[in-house]
Design a protein around this motif. Structure first.
Motif, PDB file in Angstrom:
ATOM      1  N   LEU A 131      -4.710 -14.053 -23.112  1.00  0.00           N
ATOM      2  CA  LEU A 131      -4.422 -15.238 -23.913  1.00  0.00           C
ATOM      3  C   LEU A 131      -3.713 -16.309 -23.090  1.00  0.00           C
ATOM      4  O   LEU A 131      -4.018 -17.500 -23.219  1.00  0.00           O
ATOM      5  N   ALA A 132      -2.777 -15.913 -22.243  1.00  0.00           N
ATOM      6  CA  ALA A 132      -2.066 -16.884 -21.401  1.00  0.00           C
ATOM      7  C   ALA A 132      -2.957 -17.457 -20.312  1.00  0.00           C
ATOM      8  O   ALA A 132      -2.663 -18.523 -19.766  1.00  0.00           O
ATOM      9  N   GLY A 133      -4.032 -16.764 -19.986  1.00  0.00           N
ATOM     10  CA  GLY A 133      -4.942 -17.224 -18.944  1.00  0.00           C
ATOM     11  C   GLY A 133      -4.734 -16.538 -17.619  1.00  0.00           C
ATOM     12  O   GLY A 133      -5.644 -16.493 -16.792  1.00  0.00           O
ATOM     13  N   SER A 134      -3.538 -15.991 -17.391  1.00  0.00           N
ATOM     14  CA  SER A 134      -3.251 -15.265 -16.158  1.00  0.00           C
ATOM     15  C   SER A 134      -1.899 -14.580 -16.308  1.00  0.00           C
ATOM     16  O   SER A 134      -1.139 -14.876 -17.235  1.00  0.00           O
ATOM     17  N   GLY A 135      -1.598 -13.696 -15.369  1.00  0.00           N
ATOM     18  CA  GLY A 135      -0.306 -13.025 -15.364  1.00  0.00           C
ATOM     19  C   GLY A 135       0.696 -13.800 -14.533  1.00  0.00           C
ATOM     20  O   GLY A 135       1.303 -13.238 -13.619  1.00  0.00           O
ATOM     21  N   ASP A 136       0.904 -15.043 -14.853  1.00  0.00           N
ATOM     22  CA  ASP A 136       1.655 -15.979 -14.007  1.00  0.00           C
ATOM     23  C   ASP A 136       2.910 -16.447 -14.731  1.00  0.00           C
ATOM     24  O   ASP A 136       2.856 -17.355 -15.564  1.00  0.00           O
ATOM     25  N   LEU A 137       4.055 -15.846 -14.410  1.00  0.00           N
ATOM     26  CA  LEU A 137       5.305 -16.238 -15.055  1.00  0.00           C
ATOM     27  C   LEU A 137       5.854 -17.547 -14.474  1.00  0.00           C
ATOM     28  O   LEU A 137       6.669 -18.208 -15.113  1.00  0.00           O
ATOM     29  N   PHE A 138       5.399 -17.933 -13.277  1.00  0.00           N
ATOM     30  CA  PHE A 138       5.763 -19.260 -12.765  1.00  0.00           C
ATOM     31  C   PHE A 138       5.220 -20.345 -13.696  1.00  0.00           C
ATOM     32  O   PHE A 138       5.897 -21.328 -13.998  1.00  0.00           O
ATOM     33  N   SER A 139       3.990 -20.159 -14.154  1.00  0.00           N
ATOM     34  CA  SER A 139       3.401 -21.119 -15.091  1.00  0.00           C
ATOM     35  C   SER A 139       4.155 -21.152 -16.406  1.00  0.00           C
ATOM     36  O   SER A 139       4.302 -22.216 -17.022  1.00  0.00           O
ATOM     37  N   VAL A 140       4.643 -19.995 -16.855  1.00  0.00           N
ATOM     38  CA  VAL A 140       5.423 -19.955 -18.092  1.00  0.00           C
ATOM     39  C   VAL A 140       6.701 -20.772 -17.932  1.00  0.00           C
ATOM     40  O   VAL A 140       7.068 -21.567 -18.810  1.00  0.00           O
ATOM     41  N   MET A 141       7.387 -20.596 -16.797  1.00  0.00           N
ATOM     42  CA  MET A 141       8.606 -21.370 -16.546  1.00  0.00           C
ATOM     43  C   MET A 141       8.307 -22.866 -16.515  1.00  0.00           C
ATOM     44  O   MET A 141       9.009 -23.673 -17.131  1.00  0.00           O
ATOM     45  N   LYS A 142       7.283 -23.227 -15.787  1.00  0.00           N
ATOM     46  CA  LYS A 142       6.929 -24.639 -15.655  1.00  0.00           C
ATOM     47  C   LYS A 142       6.531 -25.231 -16.999  1.00  0.00           C
ATOM     48  O   LYS A 142       6.944 -26.358 -17.349  1.00  0.00           O
ATOM     49  N   HIS A 143       5.752 -24.498 -17.767  1.00  0.00           N
ATOM     50  CA  HIS A 143       5.319 -24.972 -19.080  1.00  0.00           C
ATOM     51  C   HIS A 143       6.518 -25.184 -20.004  1.00  0.00           C
ATOM     52  O   HIS A 143       6.601 -26.193 -20.718  1.00  0.00           O
ATOM     53  N   ALA A 144       7.457 -24.230 -19.983  1.00  0.00           N
ATOM     54  CA  ALA A 144       8.658 -24.358 -20.806  1.00  0.00           C
ATOM     55  C   ALA A 144       9.474 -25.567 -20.399  1.00  0.00           C
ATOM     56  O   ALA A 144       9.977 -26.322 -21.241  1.00  0.00           O
ATOM     57  N   ALA A 145       9.595 -25.781 -19.085  1.00  0.00           N
ATOM     58  CA  ALA A 145      10.370 -26.916 -18.589  1.00  0.00           C
ATOM     59  C   ALA A 145       9.731 -28.240 -18.982  1.00  0.00           C
ATOM     60  O   ALA A 145      10.406 -29.160 -19.462  1.00  0.00           O
ATOM     61  N   LEU A 146       8.431 -28.356 -18.799  1.00  0.00           N
ATOM     62  CA  LEU A 146       7.752 -29.620 -19.094  1.00  0.00           C
ATOM     63  C   LEU A 146       7.737 -29.907 -20.592  1.00  0.00           C
ATOM     64  O   LEU A 146       7.808 -31.073 -21.008  1.00  0.00           O
ATOM     65  N   THR A 147       7.643 -28.870 -21.400  1.00  0.00           N
ATOM     66  CA  THR A 147       7.702 -29.069 -22.850  1.00  0.00           C
ATOM     67  C   THR A 147       9.044 -29.667 -23.254  1.00  0.00           C
ATOM     68  O   THR A 147       9.110 -30.622 -24.034  1.00  0.00           O
ATOM     69  N   GLU A 148      10.117 -29.118 -22.710  1.00  0.00           N
ATOM     70  CA  GLU A 148      11.443 -29.622 -23.045  1.00  0.00           C
ATOM     71  C   GLU A 148      11.652 -31.033 -22.517  1.00  0.00           C
ATOM     72  O   GLU A 148      12.196 -31.907 -23.221  1.00  0.00           O
TER      73      GLU A 148
END
Length: 474
Positions: free
Chosen positions: A344-361
């Motif tokens: 569902l996330a598209g990959s096992g990439d927690l760097f992308s999760v961090m970046k996505h959270a940061a950009l959303t905020e």
């Protein structure tokens, strides 16, 4: 109407570049030519040291160390500092690199990996209906493939620990396949033992769970694998019979001293959170997942009980739960980040999760400085480890802790120099391609940018068979 299955064996193999830290463990779902998993660590040195790196220990209040060393002996961190005397240990150059704790994925659904790319924007291809429809066709061998590929992709991306919410636990054989797959990988994993499906109304197989607890030493891979309960509240919170079943599951987990994870999400997220409070289910061993729009009083109750929360902003946005804003959860004392399914996330990439959270905020607040990058990296390391009760063993580069660490090569993003703000670099610039070395419990699983010791032909035919089988069920 049948839908194409876009994920091919070539794409699965290519996405990982090489599939992994060794051969497959013995068992019903492993390769006929597999070897004892203890042998898979033989290629990794027992005494080694990374020299002259920028080191983010992630210990609270401790600044990054420049041109420092980290020494690993027998799977644990022996020392961190400048010009360490490490005797005859193997030396690894850290020039131009950042060394930090391995990333901690506090919530995932790893069995779903083969479904990556299938979820679309029609009612038939949305995540929940498609997953529910296809999950019943997963055989134990399909579970093995999904779990193993997710585990190896996570390690390749710098994730050294994952909590796997195993909610396609259709039989003891399915669970055995999941355990064998996780044992064959180098990933530190907590398997959250769940029900037969996301909406199963029957009771979780507590007898099987009890048997696993009693015999866990044979599965634990010397402590690398652990066990918990993947728990769900009933769809109808007013159904007292269904709630009684869920309470039995919860109390059984407490008797077995197992951590528990539960989803609070969807249209009834508010009612689910309130049910946890009213039922006195909020305890330190409970992890709540998502809670995207939780009320302030709910988060206060979470803190008061000492329970934890896992945020998965990539997937929470993907399924339309609403905006996951870090500022909304600033008061939460035990908090971590999760991938929530490599498919569902598209990959096992927690760097992308961090970046996505940061950009959303940043986007929602309209202030570029609204995100504390050091805290965000802490959520993916130290704070994430503490949120799942593993803070004494992992999450910081402290002497005595397990040597779960990664090294980021800044040359991989064409910098040629160390960034002046390594936390911002990690959040906004690092990718799985930046990860040049990964170690879990001191065992080096990735080095020189390549996962180690895997002949992909051992698994290629099994991927083909799984994809072909699932394609026919769409």
């Amino acid at each position: 109407m049948r839908h194409a299955l876009p994920l091919t064996r070539r794409r699965l193999l290519g996405a990982l570049s090489a599939l992994a830290g060794s051969s497959l463990v013995p068992g019903a779902y492993a390769s006929d030519e597999s070897e004892d998993s203890d042998d898979t660590a033989s290629d990794s040195p027992t005494r080694w040291c990374i020299k002259n790196a920028t080191i983010l220990t992630m210990e609270e209040g401790k600044a990054p160390l420049e041109k420092a060393d980290i020494w690993v002996v027998d799977g644990r961190i022996e020392a961190v500092g400048e010009s360490l005397d490490t005797g005859d240990s193997e030396m690894i150059s850290g020039e131009g690199c950042i060394v930090m704790p391995g990333l901690v994925d506090t919530h995932n659904h790893m069995w779903q990996t083969q479904m990556r790319g299938m979820f679309g924007q029609t009612e038939q291809t949305l995540f929940f209906p498609l997953t529910q429809r296809l999950s019943e066709h997963f055989r134990p061998g399909d579970i093995w493939i999904g779990e193993y590929l997710a585990a190896m992709e996570n390690v390749n991306a710098g994730v050294t620990t994952s909590c796997d919410f195993f909610d396609n636990n259709r039989s003891p054989e399915h669970c055995q396949a999941a355990l064998e797959a996780l044992g064959a990988s180098p990933l530190r994993t907590r398997l959250m033992f769940g029900n037969q499906s996301k909406t199963a109304g029957s009771q979780i197989d507590l007898e099987h769970l009890s048997e696993l607890v009693e015999n866990w030493e044979r599965y634990s891979e010397r402590g690398r694998l652990s066990l918990g309960l993947a728990w769900r509240l009933p769809d109808n919170l007013g159904n007292q019979d269904a709630m009684a079943v869920k309470r039995r599951e919860f109390e059984a987990a407490r008797e077995m001293n197992l951590p528990v994870s539960v989803h609070v999400s969807g249209d009834n997220h508010d009612g689910l959170f309130q049910a946890l409070i009213d039922g006195e289910f909020l305890i330190p061993e409970l992890q709540v997942v998502h809670a995207t729009n939780a009320r302030e009083e709910h988060l206060s109750a979470l803190n008061e009980a000492g329970a934890s929360l896992s945020l998965t902003p990539m997937t929470e946005h993907r399924v339309g739960y609403g905006l996951t804003r870090l500022s909304h959860f600033e008061s939460v004392e035990r908090l971590g980040l999760g991938i929530d399914g490599n498919a569902l996330a598209g990959s096992g990439d927690l760097f992308s999760v961090m970046k996505h959270a940061a950009l959303t905020e940043i986007g929602a607040s309209e202030h570029q400085t609204s995100v504390d990058c050091e805290r965000l990296v802490a959520l993916a390391t130290r704070l994430g480890a503490e949120s799942i009760g593993l803070g004494d063993e992992i999450g910081t580069l402290s002497p005595g802790k397990q040597a779960d660490l990664i090294m980021l090569d800044t040359h991989q993003v064409s910098l040629g120099m160390l960034p002046g703000e390594p936390y911002a670099f990690t959040v906004f610039a690092a990718t799985p391609a930046s990860v040049s070395l990964v170690a879990v419990g001191g065992r080096i699983a990735k080095r020189g940018g390549q996962l180690l010791n895997m002949n992909d032909e051992q698994i290629a035919s099994r991927i083909d068979a799984s994809l072909s089988h699932l394609r026919d069920k769409l």
